[in-house]
Design a protein around this motif. Sequence first.
Motif, mmCIF file in Angstrom:
data_model
loop_
_atom_site.group_PDB
_atom_site.id
_atom_site.type_symbol
_atom_site.label_atom_id
_atom_site.label_comp_id
_atom_site.label_asym_id
_atom_site.label_seq_id
_atom_site.Cartn_x
_atom_site.Cartn_y
_atom_site.Cartn_z
ATOM 1 N N ASN A 183 -5.540 -16.069 -1.599
ATOM 2 C CA ASN A 183 -4.890 -14.936 -2.261
ATOM 3 C C ASN A 183 -5.919 -13.928 -2.790
ATOM 4 O OD1 ASN A 183 -2.975 -13.292 -3.460
ATOM 5 N ND2 ASN A 183 -2.508 -14.682 -5.143
ATOM 6 N N PRO A 184 -6.690 -13.287 -1.895
ATOM 7 C CA PRO A 184 -7.770 -12.398 -2.329
ATOM 8 C C PRO A 184 -7.324 -11.205 -3.174
ATOM 9 C CG PRO A 184 -7.325 -12.130 0.019
ATOM 10 C CD PRO A 184 -6.572 -13.338 -0.423
ATOM 11 N N LYS A 185 -6.074 -10.763 -3.013
ATOM 12 C CA LYS A 185 -5.579 -9.630 -3.795
ATOM 13 C C LYS A 185 -4.945 -10.070 -5.119
ATOM 14 C CE LYS A 185 -6.618 -6.247 -0.945
ATOM 15 N NZ LYS A 185 -5.619 -5.395 -0.279
ATOM 16 N N ASN A 186 -4.932 -11.370 -5.379
ATOM 17 C CA ASN A 186 -4.396 -11.918 -6.632
ATOM 18 C C ASN A 186 -2.958 -11.436 -6.866
ATOM 19 O OD1 ASN A 186 -4.604 -13.529 -8.960
ATOM 20 N ND2 ASN A 186 -5.164 -11.782 -10.225
ATOM 21 N N ASP A 192 3.595 -6.637 -8.354
ATOM 22 C CA ASP A 192 2.321 -6.473 -7.650
ATOM 23 C C ASP A 192 2.505 -5.786 -6.303
ATOM 24 O OD1 ASP A 192 0.772 -7.635 -9.642
ATOM 25 O OD2 ASP A 192 1.009 -9.659 -8.834
ATOM 26 N N LEU A 193 3.723 -5.802 -5.764
ATOM 27 C CA LEU A 193 3.970 -5.142 -4.481
ATOM 28 C C LEU A 193 3.779 -3.636 -4.579
ATOM 29 C CD1 LEU A 193 7.185 -7.030 -3.273
ATOM 30 C CD2 LEU A 193 4.784 -7.566 -2.772
ATOM 31 N N THR A 194 3.918 -3.078 -5.764
ATOM 32 C CA THR A 194 3.785 -1.624 -5.933
ATOM 33 C C THR A 194 2.348 -1.183 -6.169
ATOM 34 O OG1 THR A 194 4.190 -1.744 -8.329
ATOM 35 C CG2 THR A 194 6.116 -1.526 -6.899
ATOM 36 N N ARG A 195 1.420 -2.119 -6.231
ATOM 37 C CA ARG A 195 0.013 -1.738 -6.439
ATOM 38 C C ARG A 195 -0.512 -0.973 -5.228
ATOM 39 N NH1 ARG A 195 -2.405 -7.509 -7.614
ATOM 40 N NH2 ARG A 195 -3.999 -6.563 -6.275
ATOM 41 N N PRO A 196 -1.326 0.050 -5.437
ATOM 42 C CA PRO A 196 -1.816 0.867 -4.318
ATOM 43 C C PRO A 196 -2.746 0.115 -3.372
ATOM 44 C CG PRO A 196 -2.860 1.518 -6.384
ATOM 45 C CD PRO A 196 -1.752 0.585 -6.749
ATOM 46 N N ASP A 197 -3.342 -0.991 -3.823
ATOM 47 C CA ASP A 197 -4.265 -1.738 -2.966
ATOM 48 C C ASP A 197 -3.571 -2.850 -2.186
ATOM 49 O OD1 ASP A 197 -3.794 -3.186 -5.365
ATOM 50 O OD2 ASP A 197 -5.569 -4.408 -5.000
ATOM 51 N N VAL A 198 -2.240 -2.960 -2.282
ATOM 52 C CA VAL A 198 -1.490 -4.031 -1.631
ATOM 53 C C VAL A 198 -0.643 -3.466 -0.497
ATOM 54 C CG1 VAL A 198 0.370 -5.723 -1.927
ATOM 55 C CG2 VAL A 198 -1.436 -5.531 -3.658
ATOM 56 N N ARG A 225 9.562 3.067 -3.127
ATOM 57 C CA ARG A 225 8.738 4.086 -2.479
ATOM 58 C C ARG A 225 7.261 3.920 -2.800
ATOM 59 N NH1 ARG A 225 12.025 9.186 -4.667
ATOM 60 N NH2 ARG A 225 11.829 7.841 -6.519
ATOM 61 N N LEU A 226 6.958 3.131 -3.824
ATOM 62 C CA LEU A 226 5.561 2.870 -4.181
ATOM 63 C C LEU A 226 4.974 1.699 -3.402
ATOM 64 C CD1 LEU A 226 5.769 3.236 -8.079
ATOM 65 C CD2 LEU A 226 5.066 4.954 -6.402
ATOM 66 N N ILE A 227 5.796 1.015 -2.615
ATOM 67 C CA ILE A 227 5.322 -0.159 -1.873
ATOM 68 C C ILE A 227 4.784 0.279 -0.514
ATOM 69 C CG2 ILE A 227 5.964 -2.376 -0.861
ATOM 70 C CD1 ILE A 227 8.149 -2.608 -2.938
ATOM 71 N N THR A 228 3.499 0.134 -0.325
ATOM 72 C CA THR A 228 2.875 0.460 0.954
ATOM 73 C C THR A 228 3.344 -0.542 2.007
ATOM 74 O OG1 THR A 228 0.907 1.306 -0.173
ATOM 75 C CG2 THR A 228 0.690 0.768 2.168
ATOM 76 N N GLY A 229 3.938 -0.032 3.092
ATOM 77 C CA GLY A 229 4.419 -0.901 4.156
ATOM 78 C C GLY A 229 5.886 -1.268 4.038
#
Length: 323
Positions: A183-186, A192-198, A225-229
């Motif tokens: 789990n490298p992205k912790n 946490d799905l809305t984080r820009p690095d995820v 809309r903040l969830i990348t992917g």
Amino acid sequence: MKAEEISLTPQEVADILKITKNTVYELIKRGELPAYRVGRKIRVDLQDVEAYKRHGKNIEITPDPGIASCRTLPLNPRGYRPEETVSYQQGLVICGQDVILDILTRHLERHPNGVHAFRHYVGSFTGLLALYQGKAHMAAIHLWDGDTGIYNIPFVRRLLPGIPAIIVHLAYRMQGFYLAKDNPKNIKEWKDLTRPDVCFINREKGCGTRVLLDEQLRRLGLDRRLITGYEKEELSHLGVASTVARGEADVGLGNEKAGLQVRGLEFLPLHKERYELVIKKEDMEKPHTHAVIEILQSEAFKKEVQGLGDYDLTETGRIVAEV
């Protein structure tokens, strides 16, 4: 050694068919390639691989255009091609994607009051729609209502208007995040799905997993809309797990059973769900329906499912609601 005595690993099957190992898992998941477990390992008989190749080359399908039909898989998938179409009138049609339904249909063919059963590999909404439209006899669903915390009953009332139905419990399953090893992205919770690095990989609209995600986002006030992917979709738990395993996404949502079939993944449990079978009440007195209930309540069926692991069978076979 004879072909029927030789068992292969998924990688060996992939080498023979000249496809990826993840594609082999998809074939097994969809019921196109018979497989079984030895401990936690999946094995495929060489004769089944040869049958898959042989029939894939030789079978021609000529469906009757005059009969309402849907894409389905037969109980014994040897010789089956994905292009095959079978009609509602040709046998019992059961909608749903979990391997527990493969076991059910196999037992159903051996039951004194059983019938030939066909599998329609679709999500919960599509399965209920097929039931409503008379294109299926039963639909397995896992639809969570975020307002009440109740599974399935609210959706059956809405999607089968005017049709009395019975809901029979199949199993409890665990839904959670598929994550890269360690789990490298912790990633630990829904927000946490809305984080820009995820980067996330989603399931298709109308399936139970997608409903769970969207209801959790709504309940927690999280903006999808903040969830990348979020707009990228796969059509199965294995497809999501494979995408994460390949590094094309950081996280996906799915059930524990599918996640354990893909190497290099970790599973973070989040939500225990009810997986249940919906049957029209008018069909409850039919012999094949009695057979299904008897099978679900039998020790033989429960032992076989229990052997797969990762299922809670506490209420299996119990009629939980009349809607």
